[in-house]
Every structure is written in C-alpha cells, then in structure tokens.
Scaffold this motif. Structure first.
Motif, short mmCIF file in Angstrom:
data_model
loop_
_atom_site.label_atom_id
_atom_site.label_comp_id
_atom_site.label_asym_id
_atom_site.label_seq_id
_atom_site.Cartn_x
_atom_site.Cartn_y
_atom_site.Cartn_z
N UNK A 1 37.18 42.00 36.51
CA UNK A 1 36.95 40.64 35.48
C UNK A 1 37.79 39.84 35.61
N UNK A 2 39.06 40.05 36.07
CA UNK A 2 40.24 38.79 36.17
C UNK A 2 39.73 37.93 37.44
N UNK A 3 39.15 38.67 38.47
CA UNK A 3 38.83 37.89 39.73
C UNK A 3 37.90 36.41 39.47
N UNK A 4 36.93 36.53 38.71
CA UNK A 4 35.87 35.24 38.22
C UNK A 4 36.96 34.30 37.25
N UNK A 5 37.68 35.02 36.47
CA UNK A 5 38.38 34.24 35.64
C UNK A 5 39.30 33.39 36.12
N UNK A 6 40.11 34.10 36.96
CA UNK A 6 41.14 33.25 37.82
C UNK A 6 40.33 32.24 38.61
N UNK B 1 46.31 38.02 43.47
CA UNK B 1 46.85 39.09 43.97
C UNK B 1 48.18 39.39 43.30
N UNK B 2 49.03 38.53 42.99
CA UNK B 2 50.14 38.78 42.36
C UNK B 2 49.74 39.58 40.94
N UNK B 3 48.79 39.13 40.34
CA UNK B 3 48.54 39.43 38.89
C UNK B 3 47.84 41.08 39.19
N UNK B 4 47.23 41.46 40.01
CA UNK B 4 46.64 42.69 40.27
C UNK B 4 47.71 43.60 40.43
N UNK B 5 48.76 43.03 41.47
CA UNK B 5 49.97 43.94 41.73
C UNK B 5 50.72 44.39 40.57
N UNK B 6 51.02 43.12 39.76
CA UNK B 6 51.81 43.35 38.45
C UNK B 6 51.11 44.18 37.50
N UNK B 7 49.86 43.99 37.15
CA UNK B 7 49.10 44.97 36.44
C UNK B 7 49.20 46.53 36.73
N UNK B 8 49.03 46.41 38.10
CA UNK B 8 49.33 47.89 38.52
C UNK B 8 50.49 48.79 38.30
N UNK B 9 51.74 47.99 38.07
CA UNK B 9 52.84 48.63 37.88
C UNK B 9 52.80 49.27 36.47
N UNK C 1 46.10 46.74 50.55
CA UNK C 1 47.28 46.08 51.67
C UNK C 1 46.80 44.69 51.97
N UNK C 2 45.48 44.29 51.88
CA UNK C 2 44.86 42.86 51.90
C UNK C 2 45.82 42.01 51.10
N UNK C 3 45.79 42.41 49.89
CA UNK C 3 46.34 41.43 48.95
C UNK C 3 47.93 41.57 48.90
N UNK C 4 48.77 42.59 49.47
CA UNK C 4 50.03 42.55 49.67
C UNK C 4 50.43 41.54 50.87
N UNK C 5 49.69 41.66 51.86
CA UNK C 5 49.83 40.97 52.89
C UNK C 5 49.66 39.30 52.62
N UNK C 6 48.60 39.10 52.02
CA UNK C 6 48.25 37.80 51.69
C UNK C 6 49.36 37.26 50.77
N UNK C 7 49.67 37.85 49.87
CA UNK C 7 50.67 37.56 48.86
C UNK C 7 51.91 37.13 49.50
#
Length: 241
Positions: free
Chosen positions: A16-21, A44-52, A81-87
């Motif tokens: 849901x966050x993807x189209x909003x952002x 990417x940063x949001x997804x990684x933060x929420x995951x914690x 790994x795509x999100x981590x590398x891109x970020x």
C-alpha cells in the motif's frame, strides 16, 4: 503463527505504501531525476524501517559503499537485497528485465531514473545499446548494478553466472565491486513468511580492470558465492534445513 500474521501485515503495508509514496513524489519526480531517486530511496528506507519493528528484521550494509563510476556485480536472492543496495548507492543504475518498465509505479520511476532495461532474449544487443548510451552521455553517470546470475537465486541453489557481467567489465574499464548477501534467508523469493533477524548486504573488495574474461568470472563467482555462504551461515541457515 504470530510471525505469519506480522509477515502478512508487513506485506500489505509495503504494498500500500508504494503507490502512496509514488504519488506524493510524482510532481517532483516528473521534472527531476533527483526527485525520482529520492522517492525510491524514501520507499526503500521506509520498508526497511517498518521491517525492524513489525517483523523483527533488521538490515545492515557492510564494506565500503562505492560512490564513483563502478560496476557492481551482486548476488540476488530477493526483493530485499534490491532495496538495500539501491538505498545504499548514491546513483544506482540497475540492469533489469524490460518487463519491469510496464509495472505500475515502479515502471514509471525506473524510466525516469534511466534504469537499463534488457530484453533477455537479446542480451548481447541490449548491452551494446546500453554501452552506446553511456558513451553518448544519455545515461547519467552512476553505479551500474548487474545481477550476474540473471535472476533471484534461493539460498543453496546453484545457477551459473552469465557472461554479460564480463562484457561490461571489459568494455567499461572500471573496477567491479562484488556484493554478497544473505537476504534470501529472511525474505524468500516466493512465499509470504518473513523471518526475523539481520539481513546483510556486503560490498566486497574491488576487482580492478584488466583481467581476462575467464579469470574475472572465476574470481567474481568464487568471491560472491563464498561470502554469501558465509553470511548465510552467520544468519543460521543450513543446507537442507
């Protein structure tokens, strides 16, 4: 059972966050590559933060993150790994399958950032076209990221490394940065379950230009596979477990 519930809630939140952002940054992204990069790094940063805090999954980047014009040859196990590398990278230019260009939200942003779309059936021609664009200055300088196996590979699976990485290494004349990961143990290529723990992407020592194709490919594969196995063992993964 609780981790399953958390995993599903996390997937819904990330989706849901993807189209909003994407929509929030669209006015800036339409006129600026910086805006497009900022939007995708924010996601990417949001997804990684929420995951914690939602699923207990932390992300860590190890090694020296390259900042100049280099070739980045990475292990690919999951979308994580795509999100981590891109970020982590300042200006990542991913080589990706052209079908992604037609994906809602992601496709529009990849076009704006001039990611490099490859027709898998015509890889040699696509790489040549990419090289022409780079030399002509139509693609902004950055870190070219290629997944040398050409697809996501689950932990423990063996897939041969494709020669396209060696072609880029030879033609670009730039250092190649191997990248190892254990992300697939926590975020599998298929399925809904997300495992808690520490997902790592590690930028390894550069391979300087000038090696012959066979020597380069052997060194790249040996380095990435050995270090990815090390990270998987560190995470607790075991063959057949």
């Amino acid at each position: 059972m609780l981790q399953w519930v958390r995993s599903i809630l996390y997937i819904v939140t990330a989706t849901v966050s993807m189209p909003i952002i994407g929509l929030a940054f669209a006015p800036w992204a339409m006129f600026s590559k910086t805006g497009a990069y900022t939007a995708c790094k924010t996601y990417a940063g949001w997804c990684m933060w929420v995951a914690t805090w939602m699923i207990g999954l932390r992300c860590e980047v190890r090694g020296k993150v390259p900042e100049g014009e280099v070739l980045v040859a990475a292990k690919h196990q999951s979308f994580l790994d795509i999100m981590i590398i891109f970020h982590a990278l300042p200006r990542a230019k991913f080589i990706m399958k052209k079908e992604i260009l037609w994906t809602p939200v992601i496709g529009q942003y990849t076009k704006r950032m001039q990611m490099i779309a490859v027709d898998r059936g015509k890889r040699g021609k696509a790489i040549q076209k990419m090289m022409e664009d780079v030399h002509a200055g139509r693609i902004e300088p950055g870190q070219i990221v290629i997944y040398s196996q050409g697809t996501r590979v689950a932990p423990g699976k063996k897939v041969p490394y494709k020669v396209g990485t060696a072609v880029l290494y030879d033609q670009l004349g730039q250092p190649c940065i191997p990248v190892a990961t254990n992300a697939g143990y926590f975020w599998p290529r298929r399925g809904l379950y997300r495992r808690p723990g520490l997902a790592v992407v590690e930028f390894l020592d550069p391979i300087e230009p000038g090696l012959k194709k066979e020597e380069f490919m052997a060194l790249l594969e040996g380095t990435v596979e050995t270090d990815s196995d090390r990270l998987l063992a560190e995470a607790g993964w075991r063959e057949g477990a």
